[in-house]
Write an enzyme that holds these catalytic residues in place. Structure first.
Site, PDB file in Angstrom:
ATOM      1  N   LYS A 191       0.857  -1.188   0.000  1.00  0.00           N
ATOM      2  CA  LYS A 191       0.000   0.000   0.000  1.00  0.00           C
ATOM      3  C   LYS A 191       0.889   1.233   0.000  1.00  0.00           C
ATOM      4  O   LYS A 191       1.138   1.865   1.026  1.00  0.00           O
ATOM      5  CB  LYS A 191      -0.933  -0.001   1.217  1.00  0.00           C
ATOM      6  N   SER A 385      -8.370  -0.350  -5.399  1.00  0.00           N
ATOM      7  CA  SER A 385      -8.621   0.042  -4.015  1.00  0.00           C
ATOM      8  C   SER A 385     -10.113   0.287  -3.813  1.00  0.00           C
ATOM      9  O   SER A 385     -10.910  -0.640  -3.927  1.00  0.00           O
ATOM     10  CB  SER A 385      -7.778   1.262  -3.656  1.00  0.00           C
TER      11      SER A 385
END
Length: 586
Positions: A191, A385
């Site tokens: 991430k 996402s």
């Protein structure tokens, strides 16, 4: 003094009235012109696709577009829906002999290009021709041009054919100079959306994923180019990797183009195809005109497939035409769910994600809609996402091999600008609170360890929710889903191998799946949601924001760029489900 203020106020009011009357007159002129402008297509015409404006998912409703006027989200863009519709119409139009791709620098994502390219391939099945010309042809432009029968490149022109790359900008050193400390919370090794704020280069995990999906997308497109140009994949890859094409002669030598020539020579070729003499005019129909031609085979069925276009960042609240506001999109799903004529829903996604809360609210409406009718996800350029969050609960996920997806992870950013205020601006801030957490989160002081722990726990909880729902939607265990998550980005091809998407295809394939599941395979018409805001709503809404922006800029002067950076970081405040960086693949 009062008299002076009276005159100033009267002048301002007068200017505003003049401005809005002028706009209304322009709208009237544009509307009148559009109503009277019946496009006549003569025999032997050629449809010219210039594609020199940014390509969005659907055509904006801007009555001033033809006058070159845009306001905020009412920008001068071309809609992918209209481009594909024009190509389909031209395939059947007896007056259209071919398509002329007049290519420059294309501003479109790879998913959109894939659908335009597939529409062009389908067009050629009619036996009609495609001619391409470019002075400077980018990698994206050539991907479209590669399907043409004749490909012209200017003798002094350039063809970019050297593979894909992605540049990432890092702000750590700038933030250090500004004395801004960014407090970061995340889950997921990959991430990396927050990396630009605390690193000065790409981390090893982020480099790994970038390298993986870029090569996947690049190889897919090279395979398609090789097929179109009658070459082997290995040959085309060698040309690309070693940048063997450095001028027009190289492009001709290696078979990427058919002709070195000027614009007029491409026109002359099409004249010969039409049986015209050199001094006769070739009828060229511009796309902006041709999209006004009425489609002769529009369905009149009462059955509808609702296509909900979700393009841009996912944000809380109403949002606007340029993003995915949770309230507006929740209402779009409710409208589709309650409408008895809507038999299925296709969620068309082109989004890197955004607010985790807004994503979850939209996901909930999808679950409610699924109970009464099929919901199919169609991924365009990117559905990562938060974009994947709203896709994962659909009955079927359709993507392109070169779609960017995945990035199942969560992060939060709380900037601390205390140092910037104290040391750069000479501003101090004091706090009075009823409890030790009353002002949490604040950007004017550093967070305490207890506050950091609370924030990280919230991030962890949302990640567990994200991966749990994704696992359920993809029919796998949460443990296995987490092996594919951790914020990692995948290409559509990689995602399909890992069961994160179901099948390859574009919007048409997704609609066909939806219609079949709903039992209306050949008996439906499309309905676009959410409805475009009216021109005047968009205009009046944007005038206020533009005036505010200009006022701040004038007030802050040289400090304005720093203000913009601070606002950018502040906009990420709270918990986000967003793709790493702002990727520009070129």
């Amino acid at each position: 003094m009062l008299k002076f203020l009276k005159y100033v106020l009267a002048t301002i009011v007068g200017l505003l009235v003049f401005f809005f009357i002028g706009i209304l007159l322009l709208v009237g002129i544009a509307a009148s012109s559009a109503s009277k402008d019946e496009v006549q297509i003569t025999k032997g015409s050629v449809l010219e696709l210039k594609l020199d404006r940014p390509i969005a998912e659907r055509d904006p409703e801007n009555p001033l577009a033809e006058l070159g006027i845009s306001f905020g989200s009412l920008s001068n863009t071309d809609g992918l829906d209209q481009i594909k519709a024009a190509i389909r119409r031209a395939k059947k139009d007896e007056n259209i002999d071919g398509i002329f791709l007049n290519l420059g620098v294309l501003d479109a994502g790879m998913g959109k290009l894939e659908e335009i390219r597939n529409a062009l391939i389908d067009f050629k099945k009619s036996g009609k021709y495609i001619v391409s010309y470019g002075a400077v042809t980018t990698e994206k432009g050539y991907y479209l041009a590669s399907v043409a029968d004749k490909i012209y490149l200017n003798p002094l022109g350039a063809l970019e054919f050297n593979g894909m790359s992605s540049e990432v900008f890092f702000y750590k050193n700038l933030l250090d100079k500004l004395d801004i400390n960014v407090q970061i919370f995340k889950v997921g090794t990959y991430k990396s959306a927050v990396e630009p704020f605390f690193l000065d280069k790409i981390s090893a995990p982020a480099h790994e994923q970038l390298n993986s999906f870029l090569n996947s997308i690049n190889n897919f497109q090279l395979q398609n180019i090789a097929k179109a140009r009658g070459k082997s994949f290995e040959e085309v890859k060698n040309i690309s990797e070693n940048m063997l094409v450095r001028n027009a002669e190289d492009a001709k030598k290696y078979g990427l183009i058919t002709d070195i020539g000027y614009y007029d020579e491409a026109i002359t070729y099409m004249k010969l195809k039409a049986g015209l003499k050199d001094d006769e005019k070739l009828e060229m129909v511009d796309f902006s005109k041709y999209k006004k031609v009425k489609d002769s085979d529009v369905s009149t069925s009462k059955n509808r497939i609702a296509v909900i276009y979700a393009e841009g960042d996912i944000v809380d609240g109403e949002g606007d035409e340029g993003n995915i506001g949770s309230e507006r999109f929740m209402e779009a799903f409710r409208q589709a769910r309650r409408d008895e004529n809507v038999k299925a829903v296709v969620l068309r996604i082109s989004s890197p994600g955004g607010s985790a809360l807004a994503s979850d609210e939209i996901w909930r409406e999808i679950q409610l809609t699924k109970k009464v009718k099929p919901v199919i996800a169609s991924m365009s350029d990117v559905a990562a996402s938060g974009g994947y969050y709203i896709a994962m609960g659909c009955d079927t996920i359709v993507a392109h091999p070169n779609t960017i997806t995945g990035s199942i992870g969560v992060f939060g950013i709380i900037p601390n600008i205390q140092g910037f205020l104290n040391n750069k601006l000479g501003v101090t801030v004091d706090h009075v609170s009823t409890g030790k957490f009353s002002d949490m989160p604040t950007i004017t002081r550093p967070m305490t360890e207890e506050e950091k722990e609370i924030m990280q726990n919230q991030i962890n909880q949302i990640y567990e929710t994200f991966t749990g729902k994704a696992a359920k939607g993809r029919n796998m265990t949460q443990e296995h889903l987490k092996e594919l998550a951790s914020g990692r980005v995948w290409s559509g091809a990689e995602a399909k191998e890992r069961n994160l998407v179901d099948t390859f295809g574009g919007l048409e394939q997704a609609v066909a799946i939806a219609a079949t599941k709903a039992g209306v395979k050949d008996d439906y018409r499309l309905m676009a949601l959410p409805r475009h805001k009216s021109f005047l709503d968009e205009l009046f809404g944007n005038v206020g924001s533009q005036v505010k922006e200009q006022s701040i800029k004038a007030e802050m002067g040289e400090l304005y760029p720093y203000y913009k950076l601070t606002k950018k970081v502040e906009a990420l405040q709270g918990i986000q489900a967003r793709m790493p960086y702002e990727l520009g693949v070129h």
